[in-house]
Design an enzyme around this catalytic site. Structure first.
Site, mmCIF file in Angstrom:
data_model
loop_
_atom_site.group_PDB
_atom_site.id
_atom_site.type_symbol
_atom_site.label_atom_id
_atom_site.label_comp_id
_atom_site.label_asym_id
_atom_site.label_seq_id
_atom_site.Cartn_x
_atom_site.Cartn_y
_atom_site.Cartn_z
ATOM 1 N N SER A 151 -12.130 -15.932 -7.139
ATOM 2 C CA SER A 151 -12.695 -16.111 -5.823
ATOM 3 C C SER A 151 -12.796 -14.789 -5.222
ATOM 4 O O SER A 151 -12.384 -13.591 -5.793
ATOM 5 C CB SER A 151 -11.652 -17.039 -4.869
ATOM 6 N N LYS A 152 -13.047 -14.670 -3.924
ATOM 7 C CA LYS A 152 -13.489 -13.501 -3.335
ATOM 8 C C LYS A 152 -12.264 -12.497 -3.287
ATOM 9 O O LYS A 152 -12.337 -11.126 -3.582
ATOM 10 C CB LYS A 152 -13.606 -13.793 -1.601
ATOM 11 N N ARG A 153 -10.982 -12.935 -3.134
ATOM 12 C CA ARG A 153 -10.000 -11.987 -3.159
ATOM 13 C C ARG A 153 -9.667 -11.336 -4.452
ATOM 14 O O ARG A 153 -8.989 -10.301 -4.603
ATOM 15 C CB ARG A 153 -8.619 -12.758 -2.803
#
Ligand code: GLU
Length: 344
Positions: A269-271
């Protein structure tokens, strides 16, 4: 294909021996290394078989689908070297290839299921369902199984409930018993759908068709014979097979591939930094490098050397595919010149 589904739909593919595969992204975010890997494996599987490949945009949920992501996914897939015989941008005989434009097909199947008594309206609210949360056996990620509350009410009691709640979803009446199938990667899979999921939603209370129904209707009408997708959908497959059985249609061959995970073991994911294909492109990394890396993580190449997607076709075999998720570690990416570190 069974005539009762085939006849009303001029865009259903006539029965043929041609293998048909697809990649069906939801345009809810950017294409990252994980879903790019699934896309290229689906493409390789069908090109190895000499079949047709379809791109279908699963933009069913208007609240989550973003047109700019749909355009970018197409662009990124082409950059990686994928092509498709049918899709939103190239058309084809089984279109439209965006779920947002296929409502009529889903409505026809919902009407048919209603006529056959296979689905029932359900006016249970989120609160009602939350109260079931103490029940055992549910699929961990999806909450407790739905025990058929609205199905069991008398017509009068149900009408009264609907008046109070105002809107209703439709659920598929799950037959009792164990559903089994063999997956090309996961091997034999068995699930008691009634006990683990219960009667599942095919149309949400807000009128949006549920993924489970849409994917089956689309794959069936598009003549899809091979479904290769992420193994996060393995537990959905028994529900989908029940829908094929209810429609009297042949079930495709399934191949659920493990996901790509971040260094912390969670889904990408983005993180996890810029594992988006667009970000790798911006860093000037070549598509051949990305394809070589993904092929090596999939057991198709011994080393992550740059390679054109076309050159990988003879190397594809379901037997080579890994049984475990691939965990991205920063070191391995850095060696390849693929940095996932954010530059700020
Ligand atoms: N649209 C789904 C996703 O992006 C995939 C559905 C499928 O392959 O059956 O996760």
């Amino acid at each position: 294909m069974h005539l009762s589904l085939h006849r009303p739909f001029s865009s259903a593919r006539p029965v043929s021996a041609t293998p048909v595969g697809r990649y069906a992204p939801s345009p809810t975010g950017q294409l990252h290394l994980g879903n790019a890997r699934t896309a290229l494996l689906a493409w390789l599987q069908i090109r190895r078989l000499g079949g047709l490949f379809i791109l279908r945009m699963e933009d069913l949920d208007p609240s989550r689908s973003i047109p700019a992501y749909a355009r970018q996914i197409i662009d990124d897939l082409r950059w990686l070297g994928l092509d498709w015989d049918e899709g939103p941008d190239v058309g084809g005989p089984c279109g439209p290839y965006e779920q947002s434009r296929r409502q009529g097909f889903y409505d026809a199947v919902v009407a048919r299921f209603q006529g056959e008594g296979r689905i029932f309206p359900c006016a249970c609210s989120r609160k009602d369902l939350a109260e079931l949360a103490r029940a055992p056996h549910g699929l961990h990620e999806e909450g407790p199984p739905y025990p058929g509350i609205c199905r069991k009410l008398s017509p009068e009691a149900w009408e009264a409930k609907l008046r109070k709640k105002g809107q209703c979803a439709y659920r598929f009446h799950v037959p009792a018993g164990i559903l089994s199938f063999t997956d090309a990667v996961a091997g034999p899979v068995s699930q008691n759908v009634g006990e683990t999921v219960g009667d599942f939603v095919v149309r949400r209370a807000d009128g949006v068709t549920a993924y489970q129904l849409a994917v089956v209707v689309d794959d069936a009408l598009m003549g899809v014979t091979h479904v290769l997708r992420g193994d996060d959908l393995l537990t959905s497959t028994p529900r989908q097979i029940l829908l094929y059985q209810a429609l009297g249609l042949p079930v495709p061959a399934y191949c659920h591939v493990p996901l790509v995970l971040g260094p912390d073991g969670a889904r990408l994911s983005k993180r996890h930094g810029d594992t988006a294909i667009a970000a790798l492109r911006e860093q000037g990394i070549s598509p051949q490098k990305v394809v070589g890396f993904l092929a090596a993580t999939s057991g198709l190449l011994p080393l992550p050397e740059p390679v054109h997607l076309q050159e990988l076709i003879p190397h594809f075999s379901e037997a080579k595919l890994p049984r475990q998720p691939f965990r991205i570690c920063e070191g391995a990416l850095a060696d390849l010149g693929l940095s996932t570190k954010k530059n700020h």
